[in-house]
Design a protein around this motif. Structure first.
Motif, PDB file in Angstrom:
ATOM      1  N   ASP A  84       0.811  -1.212   0.000  1.00 43.44           N
ATOM      2  CA  ASP A  84       0.000   0.000   0.000  1.00 43.44           C
ATOM      3  C   ASP A  84       0.850   1.269   0.000  1.00 43.44           C
ATOM      4  O   ASP A  84       0.539   2.238  -0.697  1.00 43.44           O
ATOM      5  CB  ASP A  84      -0.927   0.030   1.222  1.00 43.44           C
ATOM      6  CG  ASP A  84      -2.156  -0.838   1.034  1.00 43.44           C
ATOM      7  OD1 ASP A  84      -2.690  -0.870  -0.088  1.00 43.44           O
ATOM      8  OD2 ASP A  84      -2.561  -1.488   2.005  1.00 43.44           O
ATOM      9  N   ARG A  85       1.934   1.270   0.783  1.00 44.63           N
ATOM     10  CA  ARG A  85       2.689   2.498   1.003  1.00 44.63           C
ATOM     11  C   ARG A  85       4.033   2.530   0.293  1.00 44.63           C
ATOM     12  O   ARG A  85       4.590   3.602   0.061  1.00 44.63           O
ATOM     13  CB  ARG A  85       2.911   2.720   2.504  1.00 44.63           C
ATOM     14  CG  ARG A  85       1.633   2.875   3.318  1.00 44.63           C
ATOM     15  CD  ARG A  85       1.915   3.095   4.795  1.00 44.63           C
ATOM     16  NE  ARG A  85       2.596   1.939   5.395  1.00 44.63           N
ATOM     17  CZ  ARG A  85       3.873   1.912   5.744  1.00 44.63           C
ATOM     18  NH1 ARG A  85       4.638   2.977   5.568  1.00 44.63           N
ATOM     19  NH2 ARG A  85       4.391   0.824   6.284  1.00 44.63           N
ATOM     20  N   GLU A  86       4.575   1.361  -0.030  1.00 39.56           N
ATOM     21  CA  GLU A  86       5.949   1.303  -0.547  1.00 39.56           C
ATOM     22  C   GLU A  86       6.045   0.688  -1.939  1.00 39.56           C
ATOM     23  O   GLU A  86       7.122   0.267  -2.361  1.00 39.56           O
ATOM     24  CB  GLU A  86       6.820   0.503   0.427  1.00 39.56           C
ATOM     25  CG  GLU A  86       6.919   1.141   1.805  1.00 39.56           C
ATOM     26  CD  GLU A  86       7.674   0.287   2.807  1.00 39.56           C
ATOM     27  OE1 GLU A  86       8.249   0.862   3.750  1.00 39.56           O
ATOM     28  OE2 GLU A  86       7.688  -0.967   2.656  1.00 39.56           O
ATOM     29  N   LEU A  87       4.954   0.683  -2.683  1.00 43.38           N
ATOM     30  CA  LEU A  87       4.972   0.098  -4.023  1.00 43.38           C
ATOM     31  C   LEU A  87       3.874   0.749  -4.861  1.00 43.38           C
ATOM     32  O   LEU A  87       2.744   0.915  -4.398  1.00 43.38           O
ATOM     33  CB  LEU A  87       4.752  -1.414  -3.945  1.00 43.38           C
ATOM     34  CG  LEU A  87       5.057  -2.230  -5.204  1.00 43.38           C
ATOM     35  CD1 LEU A  87       5.568  -3.626  -4.816  1.00 43.38           C
ATOM     36  CD2 LEU A  87       3.841  -2.369  -6.110  1.00 43.38           C
ATOM     37  N   VAL A  88       4.209   1.133  -6.088  1.00 40.00           N
ATOM     38  CA  VAL A  88       3.243   1.704  -7.009  1.00 40.00           C
ATOM     39  C   VAL A  88       3.423   1.056  -8.377  1.00 40.00           C
ATOM     40  O   VAL A  88       4.545   0.824  -8.826  1.00 40.00           O
ATOM     41  CB  VAL A  88       3.384   3.245  -7.112  1.00 40.00           C
ATOM     42  CG1 VAL A  88       4.761   3.645  -7.635  1.00 40.00           C
ATOM     43  CG2 VAL A  88       2.284   3.846  -7.966  1.00 40.00           C
ATOM     44  N   THR A  89       2.311   0.728  -9.026  1.00 41.26           N
ATOM     45  CA  THR A  89       2.324   0.094 -10.338  1.00 41.26           C
ATOM     46  C   THR A  89       2.583   1.140 -11.415  1.00 41.26           C
ATOM     47  O   THR A  89       2.130   2.279 -11.326  1.00 41.26           O
ATOM     48  CB  THR A  89       0.977  -0.601 -10.596  1.00 41.26           C
ATOM     49  OG1 THR A  89       0.688  -1.478  -9.506  1.00 41.26           O
ATOM     50  CG2 THR A  89       0.998  -1.404 -11.884  1.00 41.26           C
ATOM     51  N   LEU A  90       3.318   0.731 -12.456  1.00 41.47           N
ATOM     52  CA  LEU A  90       3.711   1.638 -13.529  1.00 41.47           C
ATOM     53  C   LEU A  90       3.360   1.064 -14.891  1.00 41.47           C
ATOM     54  O   LEU A  90       3.234  -0.157 -15.044  1.00 41.47           O
ATOM     55  CB  LEU A  90       5.218   1.890 -13.486  1.00 41.47           C
ATOM     56  CG  LEU A  90       5.792   2.452 -12.189  1.00 41.47           C
ATOM     57  CD1 LEU A  90       7.308   2.402 -12.229  1.00 41.47           C
ATOM     58  CD2 LEU A  90       5.300   3.879 -11.968  1.00 41.47           C
ATOM     59  N   MET A  91       3.239   1.934 -15.883  1.00 42.40           N
ATOM     60  CA  MET A  91       3.089   1.503 -17.272  1.00 42.40           C
ATOM     61  C   MET A  91       4.480   1.167 -17.829  1.00 42.40           C
ATOM     62  O   MET A  91       5.007   1.839 -18.727  1.00 42.40           O
ATOM     63  CB  MET A  91       2.426   2.608 -18.089  1.00 42.40           C
ATOM     64  CG  MET A  91       1.028   2.955 -17.629  1.00 42.40           C
ATOM     65  SD  MET A  91       0.388   4.371 -18.550  1.00 42.40           S
ATOM     66  CE  MET A  91      -1.177   4.614 -17.737  1.00 42.40           C
ATOM     67  N   GLY A  92       5.087   0.147 -17.269  1.00 43.00           N
ATOM     68  CA  GLY A  92       6.476  -0.154 -17.573  1.00 43.00           C
ATOM     69  C   GLY A  92       7.388   0.754 -16.778  1.00 43.00           C
ATOM     70  O   GLY A  92       6.990   1.845 -16.347  1.00 43.00           O
ATOM     71  N   SER A  93       8.618   0.341 -16.553  1.00 42.09           N
ATOM     72  CA  SER A  93       9.524   1.165 -15.754  1.00 42.09           C
ATOM     73  C   SER A  93       9.848   2.490 -16.442  1.00 42.09           C
ATOM     74  O   SER A  93      10.172   3.475 -15.779  1.00 42.09           O
ATOM     75  CB  SER A  93      10.811   0.400 -15.432  1.00 42.09           C
ATOM     76  OG  SER A  93      11.444  -0.062 -16.601  1.00 42.09           O
TER      77      SER A  93
END
Length: 402
Positions: free
Chosen positions: A96-105
């Motif tokens: 929740d606090r230490e990870l975010v999803t990306l559209m590729g790096s």
């Protein structure tokens, strides 16, 4: 009528236009009737596993997958990404606090400076380095400080030669090992030293780990986050593009320091709505397969290709040290055995152009990645072995002027 430019000046400062230039050379070669073996762009030639493709195909048929997704990514994907980090590196992060999803790096690399810096700040990036490293700074109005990566130091920055004022000014320091384009790997001592410097001078440490699953000859690339105290000062980019052959799906994630991850999450909430839910479901399956061992590690394939290709080039007279990781070969320029008709000197760009136009093999000149790349070309191992063997033969004839 007044004439006004509708093109930002920044576009001309984003870095090398070499990829468009190589595309024009390729068109020239094709127009001349040449068959082209493209070893330029590092796009995997293998598909994801059947399980990943099945998950994607089923997910796109779900009627509830066509609403806006969350800009930070589904909790299901973030939990699975955290589970994979724990399995692969022993790293524990809060999804929740230490990870975010990306559209590729690339998405995160392009936007992180906007999220954590102010215009006029200084950031440290490698030279040579992946082009978005410097381009992102230009977009954000950040001043770049370049760290030279040279063969005599194993393509690691010589940290003892960096003036103290560089560390003092830096808002963040970015590096990636295994490295693109130079293919080098770094040991634990290097990462420990970087964490110490980050804590001493207060900068954010940014690690690009896109090639985590492409170590050769027993090399196991490590995460900076697995070291004690790293999350106090570091974040790390991960991508499913290379590790799971999902380049076209555009999915990855950033993990680590809560403040920096949160800043990027907040920025993304203002500029996009996140990764298509069906792609996230496919990504969950890929990460699960990475944990269970269903998918054979991609490093095995690229190591075999490396061995075949390097040996074939050696037989043609071009001796290149074997890379320890990634899907690339970082090759010093060959000794050309013929002169250009116009009397020009051979350099990385001219060799790359003539090799494509005359021999039908596309590579990328090293200066596309920074001034320290002059004298090298980057070759991507993105064709099957038979094509790589044919490419080596063509390159040999090109070097000899046949």
């Amino acid at each position: 009528m007044p004439t006004k430019s509708w093109r930002s000046d920044k576009l001309g400062r984003l870095g090398s236009s070499i990829f468009a230039e190589v595309a024009s050379w390729k068109s020239e070669a094709l127009a001349a009737g040449n068959d082209v073996i493209d070893l330029g762009i590092g796009s995997p030639d293998s598909p994801p596993t059947a399980g990943v493709r099945q998950a994607l195909s089923e997910a796109v048929l779900k009627p509830d997958r066509y609403a806006y997704p969350s800009s930070q990514g589904s909790i299901a994907f973030r939990k699975q990404a955290a589970a994979w980090l724990q399995h692969r590196f022993g790293v524990s992060v809060d999804p929740d606090r230490e990870l975010v999803t990306l559209m590729g790096s690339q998405d995160g690399l392009a936007h992180l400076a906007l999220a954590v810096c102010n215009p006029g700040d200084v950031a440290v990036v490698p030279n040579p380095g992946y082009p978005i490293y410097s381009a992102a700074l230009e977009l954000a109005g950040i001043q770049p400080e370049l760290l030279a990566l040279r063969a005599d130091n194993g393509f690691l920055p010589d940290l003892d030669q960096v003036p103290e004022q560089v560390w003092e000014k830096a808002k963040f320091v970015l590096f990636g090992y295994p490295a693109n384009p130079v293919t080098a790997v770094a040991n634990e001592a290097f990462f420990v030293r970087m964490i110490e410097l980050a804590k001493r001078y207060g900068f954010l440490l940014v690690h690009d780990l896109a090639y985590s699953e492409m170590g050769f000859d027993g090399v196991q690339p490590m995460s900076v986050l697995q070291l004690e105290g790293a999350k106090e000062v570091a974040v790390e980019f991960h991508s499913l593009s290379k590790s799971f052959n999902m380049a076209g799906c555009r999915i990855g994630f950033l993990a680590g320091n809560e403040t920096a991850v949160g800043a990027l999450r907040e920025l993304k909430a203002n500029i996009d709505y996140g990764v298509f839910g069906a792609v996230q479901e496919a990504g969950i399956v890929a990460l699960q397969e990475g944990i269970s061992g269903v998918m054979e590690p991609v490093g095995k394939l690229y190591q075999q290709r490396r061995d075949v290709f390097i040996a074939a080039l050696a037989a043609e007279g071009w001796l290149i040290e074997k890379p320890k990781a990634t899907m690339f070969v970082w090759a010093p320029l060959p000794q050309m055995q013929w002169q250009l008709p116009d009397g020009a000197e051979w350099d990385a760009r001219r060799i790359s152009r003539e090799m494509l136009v005359r021999a039908g093999v596309a590579v990328i000149p090293g200066d596309a990645f920074g001034s320290e790349g002059a004298g090298f070309v980057r070759i991507a191992l993105v064709e099957e072995e038979a094509k790589l063997l044919e490419a080596a033969k063509r390159i040999g004839r090109f070097i000899r002027g046949e």
